[in-house]
Design an enzyme around this catalytic site. Sequence first.
Site, PDB file in Angstrom:
ATOM      1  N   LYS A 173      -3.507  56.941   1.156  1.00 24.17           N
ATOM      2  CA  LYS A 173      -4.083  56.024   2.358  1.00 24.17           C
ATOM      3  C   LYS A 173      -2.983  55.420   3.035  1.00 24.17           C
ATOM      4  O   LYS A 173      -2.037  55.237   2.473  1.00 24.17           O
ATOM      5  CB  LYS A 173      -4.789  54.847   1.779  1.00 24.17           C
ATOM      6  CG  LYS A 173      -6.030  55.569   0.703  1.00 24.17           C
ATOM      7  CD  LYS A 173      -6.958  54.207   0.165  1.00 24.17           C
ATOM      8  CE  LYS A 173      -5.855  53.568  -0.907  1.00 24.17           C
ATOM      9  NZ  LYS A 173      -6.862  52.635  -1.876  1.00 24.17           N
ATOM     10  N   THR A 204     -10.432  42.067   4.893  1.00 27.79           N
ATOM     11  CA  THR A 204     -10.159  43.411   4.154  1.00 27.79           C
ATOM     12  C   THR A 204     -10.035  43.460   2.655  1.00 27.79           C
ATOM     13  O   THR A 204      -9.468  44.432   2.107  1.00 27.79           O
ATOM     14  CB  THR A 204      -8.835  44.152   4.998  1.00 27.79           C
ATOM     15  OG1 THR A 204      -7.722  43.246   4.519  1.00 27.79           O
ATOM     16  CG2 THR A 204      -8.784  44.263   6.347  1.00 27.79           C
ATOM     17  N   GLY A 206     -10.737  44.057  -0.834  1.00 24.15           N
ATOM     18  CA  GLY A 206     -11.580  45.086  -1.584  1.00 24.15           C
ATOM     19  C   GLY A 206     -11.656  46.455  -0.958  1.00 24.15           C
ATOM     20  O   GLY A 206     -12.479  47.265  -1.037  1.00 24.15           O
ATOM     21  N   THR A 207     -11.188  46.735   0.167  1.00 24.87           N
ATOM     22  CA  THR A 207     -10.966  47.992   0.873  1.00 24.87           C
ATOM     23  C   THR A 207     -10.689  49.110  -0.104  1.00 24.87           C
ATOM     24  O   THR A 207     -11.494  50.458   0.115  1.00 24.87           O
ATOM     25  CB  THR A 207     -10.204  48.256   2.082  1.00 24.87           C
ATOM     26  OG1 THR A 207      -8.840  47.650   1.906  1.00 24.87           O
ATOM     27  CG2 THR A 207     -10.824  46.992   3.412  1.00 24.87           C
ATOM     28  N   GLY A 208      -9.769  49.002  -0.756  1.00 27.06           N
ATOM     29  CA  GLY A 208      -9.389  50.240  -1.713  1.00 27.06           C
ATOM     30  C   GLY A 208     -10.608  50.485  -2.764  1.00 27.06           C
ATOM     31  O   GLY A 208     -10.745  51.448  -2.978  1.00 27.06           O
ATOM     32  N   CYS A 209     -10.750  49.227  -3.297  1.00 24.45           N
ATOM     33  CA  CYS A 209     -11.925  49.559  -4.372  1.00 24.45           C
ATOM     34  C   CYS A 209     -13.140  50.287  -3.689  1.00 24.45           C
ATOM     35  O   CYS A 209     -13.770  51.054  -4.375  1.00 24.45           O
ATOM     36  CB  CYS A 209     -12.160  48.185  -4.919  1.00 24.45           C
ATOM     37  SG  CYS A 209     -11.064  47.117  -5.447  1.00 24.45           S
TER      38      CYS A 209
END
Length: 275
Positions: A173, A204, A206-209
């Site tokens: 990412k 933003t 928790g975007t990766g989760c």
Amino acid sequence: MRTALTIAGSDSGGGAGIQADLKTFSALGVYGMSVITAVTAQNTQEVRSVQSIDPGIVGAQIDVLFEDMPIHAVKIGMLSNPDIIKVVANRLEYYRPKNIVMDPVMISKGGHSLLEERAISLLTERLLPLATVLTPNIPEAETLTGNIVESHEDMELLCEQLQARGSESVLLKGGHFNGNPDDVFYNGREFTWLKGERIITKNTHGTGCTLSSAIAANLAREEELLDSIKLAKQYITGAIKESLEIGKGHGPTHHFHSLYKDAGVTMERREKEAK
């Protein structure tokens, strides 16, 4: 009904971890289950403390689900210590689910370490070879490989290095990149660059989760891997655009943004009702 399992930590603030994963599964029409590996005391500003779950309980959670229910995809998030990593690896090696999305959670949005230093090599050795796709951000990829990203060529190099360690494929990412936040997907044969959109917001958390659990949900629905990633990127982009102004720090993304729009609950209406 298609199903997905998240193996991750609990976020008391509800924006990341288990809570974000289950919201994402529901938003994308997949029945969600969970194995909790740690309990965190956190809000939008900080992770105040972390309590790892007993590894025996982690293993028991995995067993009881696989013994009873079909599990079409697994998302792996926060695994805080070596003993938990060993248990998760042992159980997944035994059950061999078809789709495993691994998000190597290491550091919280506020800078709190979520993975013990001694656990990093074990995570690489035991879990990477089980992953259908690994979804690190740039700092996580740098930690896993020991190399630094300064260009798109560097991103491709790190993908190759991570894929060579066992993961079937890698989605690196680009949100931490200085230029456009483009992501790159590598399947061991070719690179696919996925254009990103820089959205100006502090919310933003928790975007990766959310992205990794959206990929898992799409795989559970029998989408092809690259299509699952593209659909997940569309979903997280909408969730960030409609992110929620909750708390004093990094607010959460809006996991049910599409459902709210369908119900006629727009951002403008929410702001009006809040005044």
